[in-house]
Design an enzyme around this catalytic site. Sequence first.
Site, short mmCIF file in Angstrom:
data_model
loop_
_atom_site.label_atom_id
_atom_site.label_comp_id
_atom_site.label_asym_id
_atom_site.label_seq_id
_atom_site.Cartn_x
_atom_site.Cartn_y
_atom_site.Cartn_z
N ARG A 1 25.20 5.46 -49.60
CA ARG A 1 24.01 6.30 -49.40
C ARG A 1 22.80 5.40 -49.56
NH1 ARG A 1 22.29 12.18 -51.72
NH2 ARG A 1 23.77 12.70 -50.08
N HIS B 1 23.28 12.38 -41.62
CA HIS B 1 24.06 12.85 -42.77
C HIS B 1 25.36 13.50 -42.25
CE1 HIS B 1 25.06 13.84 -46.74
NE2 HIS B 1 24.19 14.78 -47.02
N GLN C 1 27.92 15.68 -44.49
CA GLN C 1 27.44 17.03 -44.74
C GLN C 1 27.86 17.96 -43.59
OE1 GLN C 1 25.67 18.51 -47.37
NE2 GLN C 1 26.25 20.32 -46.21
N ASP D 1 16.99 23.16 -44.31
CA ASP D 1 17.09 22.05 -45.27
C ASP D 1 15.71 21.85 -45.88
OD1 ASP D 1 17.88 19.77 -46.67
OD2 ASP D 1 17.86 18.44 -44.92
N CYS E 1 22.18 22.74 -46.89
CA CYS E 1 23.02 21.65 -47.41
C CYS E 1 22.81 21.43 -48.90
CB CYS E 1 22.77 20.38 -46.62
SG CYS E 1 21.07 19.80 -46.73
N ARG F 1 32.55 20.00 -48.94
CA ARG F 1 32.35 18.54 -48.91
C ARG F 1 33.63 17.84 -49.40
NH1 ARG F 1 27.12 16.57 -49.10
NH2 ARG F 1 28.18 14.60 -48.73
N1 CP Z 1 23.92 17.91 -49.64
C1 CP Z 1 23.96 16.74 -50.29
O1 CP Z 1 24.22 15.68 -49.73
O2 CP Z 1 23.69 16.84 -51.64
P1 CP Z 1 23.44 15.62 -52.62
O3 CP Z 1 22.15 14.97 -52.22
O4 CP Z 1 23.36 16.25 -53.98
O5 CP Z 1 24.58 14.66 -52.53
N1 NVA Z 2 17.33 15.93 -45.73
C1 NVA Z 2 17.67 15.78 -47.12
C2 NVA Z 2 19.14 15.99 -47.33
C3 NVA Z 2 19.58 15.98 -48.76
C4 NVA Z 2 21.06 16.16 -48.91
C5 NVA Z 2 17.24 14.41 -47.61
O1 NVA Z 2 17.44 13.41 -46.89
O2 NVA Z 2 16.71 14.32 -48.71
#
Ligand code: CP
Ligand code: NVA
Length: 293
Positions: A100, A127, A130, A210, A251, A279
């Site tokens: 990540r 992502h 997700q 989101d 999400c 997930r």
């Molecule tokens: N939805 C998601 O990816 O959550 P986190 O940022 O908590 O991993």
């Molecule tokens: N769009 C959000 C998703 C978090 C899971 C971000 O990138 O922060």
Amino acid sequence: MTRHFLTGEELTSAELVSLLDRALELKADRSASSALEGSSVALVFERPSTRTRVSFEVGVHELGGHPVVLRGDELQLSRGESPRDTALVLSRFVAGIALRTGPHEVVEEVAEHASVPVINMLTREHHPCQVLADLLTLRERFGRLDGLRLAYVGDGNNVTRSLMVLGAKAGVEVAVATPARLALSGNSTGALMTEDPAEAAEGAHAVYTDVWLSMDDDADAADARRELLAPYRLDAALLERARDDAVALHCLPAHPGDEIASDVLYGPRSAVWDQAENRLHVQKALLEFLIGS
Ligand code: CP
Ligand code: NVA
């Protein structure tokens, strides 16, 4: 050939269907697979995470493998070691690398130089893990994906892009409503793009939103975004536009009262807690597919 999962484009439609089939099997019996027995998987987090962190760590463990969870600030990456060298070295120890980070180019560079599968656990642009869970949730609710209509309302971001890419692969008709200033540029997926949230939600099987400020967005823009995005809140009135059996998706993490109304998030049409759980199951199927023997 080593296969990676960076955007979802890597999977054929048939592979996506069998991945979701397998995820349902693994959900029905969490100890059904020991595909990672004897293997370690590096899980690198250069950004915060709750769901992704826990679901991947638990998932690798349940498959019989060993998760090596690494925060960005404890790696030499944070002191300038390149993604390339990190990939070359980690490949000598582990059977897979999940990452990540911010810029999508980082996961691309890691994948280019790794000799083991690389999984994108979120970049600023994509992502895909997700959205595998989102598709699994819709499949459970409606018994199929092909021909469903999914509306996304709010900020055009990484989740939006992955919904467009993987939705198209699954035969889901995706409709995206964002303010023009926050719209994604380029759309080769055939998704409907509009500024009107009601138009997107009309007749949808699911309405998805989101956060209005993503991890890699400029925090100074929060107030301006809140004003711009207020008409895109996923509330009961917007959900009324969708089908009677439509579900609300998010999400997470959520900000009740901003992008989603509290009564929708915690109400009977919310599928968000299933989304979060899924997930785990779908990522186990992905790990098995990419790394398992
Ligand atoms: N939805 C998601 O990816 O959550 P986190 O940022 O908590 O991993
Ligand atoms: N769009 C959000 C998703 C978090 C899971 C971000 O990138 O922060």
